[in-house]
Each structure stands twice: as C-alpha cells, then as structure tokens.
Design an enzyme around this catalytic site. Structure first.
Site, PDB file in Angstrom:
ATOM      1  N   PRO A  25      83.138  45.362  44.802  1.00 31.37           N
ATOM      2  CA  PRO A  25      82.712  46.296  43.755  1.00 31.37           C
ATOM      3  C   PRO A  25      82.329  45.538  42.491  1.00 31.37           C
ATOM      4  O   PRO A  25      83.003  44.585  42.105  1.00 31.37           O
ATOM      5  CB  PRO A  25      83.980  47.133  43.521  1.00 31.37           C
ATOM      6  CG  PRO A  25      85.116  46.278  43.992  1.00 31.37           C
ATOM      7  CD  PRO A  25      84.572  45.441  45.096  1.00 31.37           C
ATOM      8  N   CYS A  27      81.053  46.481  38.533  1.00 30.68           N
ATOM      9  CA  CYS A  27      80.666  47.380  37.443  1.00 30.68           C
ATOM     10  C   CYS A  27      79.306  46.971  36.895  1.00 30.68           C
ATOM     11  O   CYS A  27      79.052  45.786  36.679  1.00 30.68           O
ATOM     12  CB  CYS A  27      81.663  47.268  36.298  1.00 30.68           C
ATOM     13  SG  CYS A  27      83.158  48.181  36.588  1.00 30.68           S
ATOM     14  N   TYR A 185      94.255  47.099  35.802  1.00 34.43           N
ATOM     15  CA  TYR A 185      93.945  48.499  35.522  1.00 34.43           C
ATOM     16  C   TYR A 185      95.170  49.370  35.870  1.00 34.43           C
ATOM     17  O   TYR A 185      96.225  48.847  36.242  1.00 34.43           O
ATOM     18  CB  TYR A 185      92.647  48.910  36.227  1.00 34.43           C
ATOM     19  CG  TYR A 185      91.486  48.102  35.658  1.00 34.43           C
ATOM     20  CD1 TYR A 185      91.131  48.237  34.313  1.00 34.43           C
ATOM     21  CD2 TYR A 185      90.798  47.157  36.417  1.00 34.43           C
ATOM     22  CE1 TYR A 185      90.113  47.477  33.753  1.00 34.43           C
ATOM     23  CE2 TYR A 185      89.772  46.388  35.858  1.00 34.43           C
ATOM     24  CZ  TYR A 185      89.447  46.549  34.533  1.00 34.43           C
ATOM     25  OH  TYR A 185      88.452  45.786  33.963  1.00 34.43           O
ATOM     26  N   ARG A 233      92.773  47.698  46.726  1.00 31.02           N
ATOM     27  CA  ARG A 233      92.521  46.359  46.186  1.00 31.02           C
ATOM     28  C   ARG A 233      93.683  46.013  45.274  1.00 31.02           C
ATOM     29  O   ARG A 233      94.065  46.822  44.423  1.00 31.02           O
ATOM     30  CB  ARG A 233      91.208  46.328  45.398  1.00 31.02           C
ATOM     31  CG  ARG A 233      90.749  44.914  45.118  1.00 31.02           C
ATOM     32  CD  ARG A 233      89.364  44.846  44.518  1.00 31.02           C
ATOM     33  NE  ARG A 233      88.689  43.635  44.977  1.00 31.02           N
ATOM     34  CZ  ARG A 233      87.773  42.990  44.293  1.00 31.02           C
ATOM     35  NH1 ARG A 233      87.362  43.446  43.128  1.00 31.02           N
ATOM     36  NH2 ARG A 233      87.215  41.894  44.775  1.00 31.02           N
ATOM     37  N   LEU A 304      85.377  33.168  44.419  1.00 34.09           N
ATOM     38  CA  LEU A 304      84.695  31.874  44.546  1.00 34.09           C
ATOM     39  C   LEU A 304      84.515  31.437  45.994  1.00 34.09           C
ATOM     40  O   LEU A 304      84.771  30.290  46.341  1.00 34.09           O
ATOM     41  CB  LEU A 304      85.401  30.802  43.718  1.00 34.09           C
ATOM     42  CG  LEU A 304      85.041  30.841  42.215  1.00 34.09           C
ATOM     43  CD1 LEU A 304      85.716  29.708  41.468  1.00 34.09           C
ATOM     44  CD2 LEU A 304      83.523  30.770  42.009  1.00 34.09           C
TER      45      LEU A 304
END
Ligand SMILES: Cc1cc2nc3c(=O)[nH]c(=O)nc-3n(C[C@H](O)[C@H](O)[C@H](O)COP(=O)(O)O)c2cc1C
Length: 369
Positions: A25, A27, A185, A233, A304
């Site tokens: 995902p 943003c 979050y 996640r 990465l």
C-alpha cells in the site's frame, strides 16, 4: 528443473495469486474530501499492468479523523465509496489483478501536512487540521497537539467504523482487506507499551494491549465475505528499547491466526521518533522469518527488497511466502516483468503490450485473456 519460487502461484484463503509479488500500500495524498481522483486511476491502473500478483490500495481511512492528512483516501460514506467504485471499475476493465484495500486509522499520527510540504502535524486550530484520538493522551512528537484518549464509546465508534468500511469494501467487490496495524498508526498505538498507557482492559499486559486490534479484526472478519482474506500488516518491532518487539509480534500473529486471519505482512517502525533502524537490503526480513516460524498462514516480507535474486532467495529459503514492493515498483512499474525475464519465468501482460517482448525472452509475456 523447477522454476523460480517467486513465480509460483499461492493461495490465501480462497484467493489464488499468480506469483509471490505483492504491491505494498502506498498513500498518494491525492484524494479530495476522502474521495479518490483521476490520479488514483492512473496510479493504480499502471501498477495493475505490472504483472505483480496483488494490488493493495493505500491506507484508507475508516473515519475522516482517521486520515493521515486531509488529502488521504477514505471509505466512510457513500461519496468515498462511489469514488473507489469508479477507480476500480476502470482498473478492472483492463487488468485481472486481484485488488486488496488497506483499512486504517491514523490515531495520534492523523492531521498532518502532505509529505512534500513537510509532513508535520497540523494543529486543530489551523486549516486542514483536526483533534486527533489515540489510546492515551500522548503525542507522537513532544511538540504535537496531544491526542484525546479514546473512551469506551470512542472505541466502539472506531471498531464499528472498521466494520462499516469492510462492508463497503465487500460491496465494491474488493478481493481482500488488509488491516493497518503497523507504522505507528492507531492499532499499533494500542499494541505498543510506549504509546498505550491505559489502565483499563485495553492497556498494561500484552493480552490487554492486543485486545482492541483483535476486536477490530473480529469485527471486520465477521462482515467481510468468509471466502475472502482478511489480513493484518504489523510492525515487527518499534526499534526502541522497551517497545513493541519481535516476540510480541509473534504472539499477536498467533492470536490473529487463531481468529481466522489469512495472512500477515511484517514491516517495522513508525511508532516512536527515537527509533534506531538498521536500514539495509532485506532489513525487515528477520522479523518476517520469526513470524513465519511460528504460524501456518502465509507471511509477507517487505522493506528494501529491490533485486529479483534477493526476492527469490527470501521466498526460496522460506523466510517468507511472499514479498511486497513499494519504492522499487514505483521506480520501475515493470519490475515483475524484469524479474521474470531474469529468473526465467512468465508474467501476464496486457494484449496491447505483447509485442514489446524482447527477442531473447521468447516465452516471457503471457496474454491476459
Ligand atoms: C509513497 C509511499 C507511500 C506509502 N504509503 C503506505 C501506506 O499507505 N500504508 C502502509 O502500510 N505503508 C505505506 N508505505 C510503506 C510501504 O508500503 C513499504 O512498507 C515501505 O516503503 C518499505 O518498502 P520498500 O523498501 O519496498 O519501499 C508507503 C511507502 C511509500 C514509498
């Protein structure tokens, strides 16, 4: 001779994925009042032609105040639902790639400016700012306007909002839901002892800190079609002593799996500005491996991962079942094509592009229908 594991299909719940490459995902900060715009059709549309196995829609807020910024995508009313419907209808017309959506709430990390404008918190008194909410009244940065601690009615409001958004996602025909329990979050704020200082049933012990994220999982699992995956996640560690860590992540993953979670995606960090991250290729893979050794559900590694051979080694050795790409696939939206060429595999390509197949790769591109 067997082909590369990176291009072997895998089944998650009832969803069969063509290979092991997931688009993480990302943003875009390009929505207006929570509604996707033409940018999303272009952005998701071009990634949907990449040959990856699964497209994940960016962090999508379940409440307006759960948006990271005022330009975030939401799924909390009929207008935001209609905007996503328009976008995915366009994407689906031209791509068979399954689509997942990441549902989230930014908690104390909401109400920020756009990254390219500095990304700092916008206080409620300024334009585009609002009062944030969190498990405890502790800001992310010392200078932040402190969040309001959610009371029991607030917890119910947020939990119900996750379920409502999942109902809307089901109505949109979205193939899988990923809950955003990572990057500092709201759900991660409940998990970590650094951000959760509650003294009720939702704070203190690991069991109590996991309670709200697990309740949200249950509420979403209950309303999203049973055959379709609901996944999580997580941040595998806060990278801060005394914070959330790999052992707690394993316990959380096991609790999720026992409740019917279909897959877990292991990222890290984002909760505390003191984080000290050993950044380098595959730096989060050991966190995924620790979870993989403790659960049966598919595990996704991210961070990465940039080279096809690196990705093949991660899934080939069993550190994870799938890999996810963010920056590498923005930089090179044909990354899965190039990986398939390098590793000697095949990818599905739009019929309109079949003639681009280089002479030396005779069987690289598979027609899409
Ligand atoms: C432009 C951009 C936007 C991102 N937005 C999200 C997001 O919406 N949700 C999320 O969980 N992670 C988000 N991330 C983090 C990525 O999904 C990914 O975990 C991270 O970039 C590490 O993977 P990479 O090294 O392949 O980029 C974002 C990353 C980028 C570069």
């Amino acid at each position: 001779m067997t082909g590369p594991k990176l291009f072997e299909p895998i089944t998650i719940g009832d969803l069969t994925l063509a290979n092991r490459i997931v688009i993480a995902p990302m943003c875009q900060y390009s929505a207006v009042d929570g509604c996707m715009t033409d940018w999303h059709l272009i952005h998701l549309g071009h990634l949907a032609l990449s040959g990856a196995a699964l497209l994940t829609i960016e962090a999508t807020a379940v409440l307006p105040e759960g948006r990271i910024s005022y330009r975030d995508v939401g799924l909390y009313d009929d207008a935001t639902e209609a905007a996503i419907a328009r976008t995915i209808e366009g994407v689906r017309r031209h791509s068979p790639m399954p689509i997942a959506i990441q549902l989230g709430h930014a908690g104390r990390k909401a109400s920020t400016d756009l990254p390219w404008l500095g990304g700092g918190q916008i206080p409620p008194s300024a334009g585009h700012g609002w009062q944030t909410e969190a498990p405890s009244a502790l800001g992310f940065a010392a200078t932040d306007n402190a969040p309001v601690a959610l009371d029991h009615a607030g917890l119910k409001r947020v939990r119900d909002a996750f379920a409502d958004a999942a109902r809307r996602a089901a109505r949109l025909g979205i193939d899988a839901v990923q809950l955003h329990g990572a990057h500092g979050y709201l759900l991660h704020q409940f998990l970590s002892p650094l951000s959760n200082r509650r003294t009720d049933d939702y704070g203190g012990s690991l069991e109590n800190r996991m309670r709200f994220p697990l309740e949200v999982f249950d509420a979403v699992r209950q309303v999203f079609p049973a055959a379709k995956p609901v996944t999580m996640r997580v941040s595998g560690t806060d990278w801060v002593a005394g914070g959330w860590d790999s052992a707690q992540t394993v316990a959380f993953a096991q609790a999720l799996e026992a409740r019917g979670c279909s897959s877990i995606h292991v990222s890290s960090g984002g909760l505390d500005p003191r984080q000290d991250i050993p950044i380098g290729p595959s730096y989060q893979v050991p966190l995924a491996r620790a979870v993989k050794q403790a659960v049966g559900m598919p595990v996704i590694a991210v961070g990465l991962i940039t080279e096809p051979e690196q990705a093949e080694a991660i899934v080939g050795t069993g550190d994870a079942d799938l890999i996810a790409l963010a920056r590498a696939i923005l930089y090179d939206p044909r990354w899965p094509w190039h990986a398939a060429a390098r590793l000697g595999a095949q990818v599905t390509a739009p019929n309109q592009y079949l003639r681009s197949q280089p002479r030396e790769y005779k069987d690289l591109l598979r027609p899409s229908s």
